[in-house]
Motif scaffolding. Structure first.
Motif, PDB file in Angstrom:
ATOM      1  N   LEU A 426       0.851  -1.244  -0.028  1.00  0.00           N
ATOM      2  CA  LEU A 426       0.061   0.022   0.167  1.00  0.00           C
ATOM      3  C   LEU A 426       0.907   1.180  -0.077  1.00  0.00           C
ATOM      4  O   LEU A 426       0.501   2.156  -0.751  1.00  0.00           O
ATOM      5  CB  LEU A 426      -0.986   0.112   1.200  1.00  0.00           C
ATOM      6  CG  LEU A 426      -2.067  -1.062   1.146  1.00  0.00           C
ATOM      7  CD1 LEU A 426      -2.815  -0.891   2.651  1.00  0.00           C
ATOM      8  CD2 LEU A 426      -3.114  -0.693   0.102  1.00  0.00           C
ATOM      9  N   GLU A 427       1.897   1.254   0.842  1.00  0.00           N
ATOM     10  CA  GLU A 427       2.707   2.498   0.908  1.00  0.00           C
ATOM     11  C   GLU A 427       3.091   2.994  -0.529  1.00  0.00           C
ATOM     12  O   GLU A 427       3.129   3.923  -0.735  1.00  0.00           O
ATOM     13  CB  GLU A 427       3.802   2.292   2.049  1.00  0.00           C
ATOM     14  CG  GLU A 427       4.728   3.694   2.009  1.00  0.00           C
ATOM     15  CD  GLU A 427       5.648   3.354   3.187  1.00  0.00           C
ATOM     16  OE1 GLU A 427       6.580   4.372   3.248  1.00  0.00           O
ATOM     17  OE2 GLU A 427       5.745   2.068   3.970  1.00  0.00           O
ATOM     18  N   GLU A 428       3.782   1.918  -1.335  1.00  0.00           N
ATOM     19  CA  GLU A 428       4.292   1.993  -2.293  1.00  0.00           C
ATOM     20  C   GLU A 428       3.449   2.716  -3.357  1.00  0.00           C
ATOM     21  O   GLU A 428       3.387   3.433  -4.226  1.00  0.00           O
ATOM     22  CB  GLU A 428       5.112   0.815  -3.177  1.00  0.00           C
ATOM     23  CG  GLU A 428       5.631   1.005  -4.269  1.00  0.00           C
ATOM     24  CD  GLU A 428       6.213  -0.179  -4.926  1.00  0.00           C
ATOM     25  OE1 GLU A 428       6.461  -0.485  -5.976  1.00  0.00           O
ATOM     26  OE2 GLU A 428       6.768  -1.295  -3.953  1.00  0.00           O
ATOM     27  N   LYS A 429       2.042   1.774  -3.471  1.00  0.00           N
ATOM     28  CA  LYS A 429       0.913   2.313  -4.349  1.00  0.00           C
ATOM     29  C   LYS A 429       0.709   3.684  -4.377  1.00  0.00           C
ATOM     30  O   LYS A 429       0.217   4.482  -4.940  1.00  0.00           O
ATOM     31  CB  LYS A 429      -0.144   1.121  -4.438  1.00  0.00           C
ATOM     32  CG  LYS A 429       0.253  -0.151  -4.998  1.00  0.00           C
ATOM     33  CD  LYS A 429      -0.758  -1.029  -5.044  1.00  0.00           C
ATOM     34  CE  LYS A 429      -0.514  -2.410  -5.544  1.00  0.00           C
ATOM     35  NZ  LYS A 429      -1.400  -3.522  -5.392  1.00  0.00           N
ATOM     36  N   PHE A 430       0.385   3.830  -2.968  1.00  0.00           N
ATOM     37  CA  PHE A 430      -0.215   5.448  -2.283  1.00  0.00           C
ATOM     38  C   PHE A 430       0.751   6.373  -2.886  1.00  0.00           C
ATOM     39  O   PHE A 430       0.466   7.476  -3.270  1.00  0.00           O
ATOM     40  CB  PHE A 430      -0.510   5.412  -1.193  1.00  0.00           C
ATOM     41  CG  PHE A 430      -1.960   4.830  -0.796  1.00  0.00           C
ATOM     42  CD1 PHE A 430      -3.279   5.934  -1.140  1.00  0.00           C
ATOM     43  CD2 PHE A 430      -2.149   3.728  -0.484  1.00  0.00           C
ATOM     44  CE1 PHE A 430      -4.246   5.312  -1.056  1.00  0.00           C
ATOM     45  CE2 PHE A 430      -3.589   3.228  -0.210  1.00  0.00           C
ATOM     46  CZ  PHE A 430      -4.718   4.132  -0.459  1.00  0.00           C
ATOM     47  N   GLU A 431       2.077   6.056  -2.884  1.00  0.00           N
ATOM     48  CA  GLU A 431       3.083   7.161  -3.194  1.00  0.00           C
ATOM     49  C   GLU A 431       3.237   7.385  -4.427  1.00  0.00           C
ATOM     50  O   GLU A 431       3.184   8.531  -5.082  1.00  0.00           O
ATOM     51  CB  GLU A 431       4.445   6.669  -2.649  1.00  0.00           C
ATOM     52  CG  GLU A 431       5.602   7.821  -2.621  1.00  0.00           C
ATOM     53  CD  GLU A 431       5.320   9.104  -2.147  1.00  0.00           C
ATOM     54  OE1 GLU A 431       5.817  10.062  -2.745  1.00  0.00           O
ATOM     55  OE2 GLU A 431       4.852   9.000  -0.971  1.00  0.00           O
ATOM     56  N   ARG A 432       3.111   6.181  -5.293  1.00  0.00           N
ATOM     57  CA  ARG A 432       2.885   6.403  -6.805  1.00  0.00           C
ATOM     58  C   ARG A 432       1.866   7.077  -7.194  1.00  0.00           C
ATOM     59  O   ARG A 432       1.929   7.846  -8.285  1.00  0.00           O
ATOM     60  CB  ARG A 432       3.011   4.971  -7.337  1.00  0.00           C
ATOM     61  CG  ARG A 432       3.254   4.951  -9.082  1.00  0.00           C
ATOM     62  CD  ARG A 432       3.117   3.698  -9.595  1.00  0.00           C
ATOM     63  NE  ARG A 432       4.129   2.702  -8.757  1.00  0.00           N
ATOM     64  CZ  ARG A 432       3.483   1.363  -8.300  1.00  0.00           C
ATOM     65  NH1 ARG A 432       2.273   1.016  -8.635  1.00  0.00           N
ATOM     66  NH2 ARG A 432       4.337   0.647  -7.805  1.00  0.00           N
TER      67      ARG A 432
END
Length: 549
Positions: A426-432
């Motif tokens: 989730l962290e990576e996807k939201f940051e993207r």
């Protein structure tokens, strides 16, 4: 029983430098407990100066009268007889009283006093008596009137007994009613989790407060309960019988008060020159003495030739104050900087057990001891422990936590563990998503700004709101993951509550009664089997009791 040393979090403090034997810190105190010859030198100095101290028989008589109010133990009586013989030396440690025994660090200090006396007696081949000096003259009731436990719901609960209305008297002069004590015991009975040991614990506490004692006396009774069988003697700094024996030293402190002030200032300069911070700066013109008064315990200062308090309640000439030492010595008391001098006059102090803050205070006292033709005793860093229950150790193994990580990196490690449970990244996807949105939105902002300058601010506001909504959705998603792992996160919280409750060292939060209630009196006595370390230091202790804790 598993025991291991822990890393000291503040390795540049006076206390830690001294514990490690660094020359600059040892220079402040003169002697170091790791050197056997220093023990022998201190003992010889005490023997040579016996005639300059208070009467041994007088001190023994005062302690005997005080001990008569406490649980009786043959071993304590034997310690008193050895002290009265005139050949015994003393290891002393002190603390202000604490409700129902106070924080665990007080128990550890008394333990350190007992174990240090045993160590010294074996080293020197002569009687060495453990003495606990209760600072009953202190008037900060709010420091003494509470104890923390872990309640049945797992949270930390502070139990307290309120100070009666009126002036801020010394704790040992503050009366408490039977009603006050009963209310406090009832609250304790409600908040303590039910265990097989709870009924006995409450009955013992009840027996020690039935006559509505002061907080100091109730505290002394508990220490005698825990350590009387180890020969520990107790005295109260505010005991009138003791005060009467202190008259000559009070006279010296008054007559040579200007010299005392100069010596303390010289001590401050020494500490600063060695690069150590001062624990607290000496107030200019302070007499470093208190006066017990109907308005409370008043700190005295020098105003030209008079001794006065800041609020103008009293004003004494030097001669008038000196006359009080004969007519009413119990109205005078020492402060944190003159108490060590008074202890050295009253008792043949071979060694004093001190906590880190006390060691920092004592760092400035070398010139004061010299000015009064005394010498500093050996200073013993109080032993410090973190108790690791077996069940908490198993949780740490489950989450691959070392003790240092659990003590100092718990929040980060918990967060990292929770992140690893995110199989959706989730962290990576939201940051993207944030990056892509910002990239897509930038040309729109440029366009509307060129169309009408006033729209630039609106565009920024609109962008920020959308970013906030993305972050809000991210936090809700993380909460959803946390909800899936509630049981595990509760286990993480149990680790913290056991080892660093309220984000503080265990020994400074939980009271001894918390462990007494959970594990019984056998847990308390087992600490005497923990190997003694003459230079103290932080240690982790595991499995004092069976593994089903």
């Amino acid at each position: 029983m598993n025991i291991a040393s822990l890393t000291e979090s503040n390795d540049t403090s006076i206390a830690e430098k001294f514990r490690q034997g660094s020359p600059e810190a040892t220079e402040l105190f003169g002697l170091h407990p790791a050197q056997p010859e220093h023990w022998r030198a201190r003992a010889a100095k005490l023997d040579a100066s016996a005639d300059r101290r208070a009467s041994v028989s007088g001190i023994a008589s005062a302690i005997r009268a005080y001990q008569a109010q406490l649980p009786a133990h043959a071993e304590a009586s034997e310690s008193l007889a050895r002290l009265e013989s005139g050949n015994a030396l003393v290891v002393v440690g002190g603390q202000q009283a604490g409700l129902f025994g106070g924080a665990l660090l007080i128990f550890y200090k008394a333990l350190s006093v007992v174990q240090t006396a045993r160590y010294a007696e074996k080293l020197l081949g002569r009687p060495v008596v453990p003495v606990f000096w209760i600072a009953g003259e202190d008037h900060d009731f709010d420091e003494a009137n509470h104890v923390n436990i872990q309640a049945a719901d797992g949270g930390v609960r502070r139990l307290r007994i309120d100070r009666p209305e009126g002036p801020r008297l010394a704790v040992s002069r503050t009366p408490l009613s039977a009603k006050d004590w009963q209310a406090s015991l009832q609250e304790l009975a409600v908040q303590l989790p039910d265990t097989e040991f709870k009924p006995e614990l409450l009955a013992r506490l009840q027996s020690y407060v039935e006559d509505a004692p002061t907080l100091s006396l109730a505290f002394a009774r508990l220490l005698a309960d825990w350590f009387g069988k180890e020969g520990l003697l107790l005295l109260d700094a505010d005991d009138p019988s003791l005060r009467a024996l202190e008259r000559p030293m009070f006279r010296e402190l008054i007559e040579r008060n200007d010299l005392l002030e100069q010596a303390l200032k010289a001590g401050e300069n020494r500490v600063s020159e060695l690069g150590f911070p001062l624990q607290a700066e000496i107030a200019e013109h302070s007499a470093n003495l208190f006066l017990h008064h109907e308005q409370g315990r008043l700190l005295l200062h020098k105003d030209e030739e008079n001794f006065v308090d800041r609020r103008g309640n009293v004003a004494y000439t030097r001669e008038q104050l000196l006359s009080l030492t004969d007519s009413a010595s119990d109205v005078l008391s020492t402060n944190a900087l003159t108490r060590p001098l008074m202890q050295d006059y009253v008792l043949p102090v071979l060694a004093a057990v001190l906590g880190p803050s006390e060691l920092a205070y004592w760092g400035i006292l070398g010139p004061a001891f010299e000015a009064f033709e005394m010498s500093m005793p050996l200073l013993i860093p109080r032993q410090s422990f973190t108790y690791l229950p077996h069940n908490i150790g198993k949780l740490m193994d489950k989450y691959e936590l070392t003790i240092d990580a659990a003590l100092h990196e718990w929040a980060d490690r918990k967060s990292q563990w929770l992140s690893r449970q995110d199989r959706w990244n989730l962290e990576e996807k939201f940051e993207r998503a944030r990056e892509q949105f910002a990239s897509l939105y930038a040309p729109i902002m440029d366009t509307v700004s060129s169309l009408q300058p006033g729209l630039a601010k609106l565009a920024e506001s609109n962008r920020d709101k959308i970013m906030e909504q993305i972050s809000y959705l991210e936090s809700r998603s993380i909460d959803a993951i946390a909800k899936q792992h509630e049981a595990a996160l509760r286990q993480w919280d149990r680790i913290q509550l056991a080892l660093t409750p309220l984000g503080k060292p265990q020994e400074r939060v939980y009271g001894t009664i918390h462990y007494w209630n959970r594990y019984g009196s056998a847990w308390l006595s087992q600490w005497l089997n923990v190997p003694y370390e003459v230079t103290g230091g932080q240690r982790i202790v595991e499995s004092l009791i069976p593994a089903n804790d």
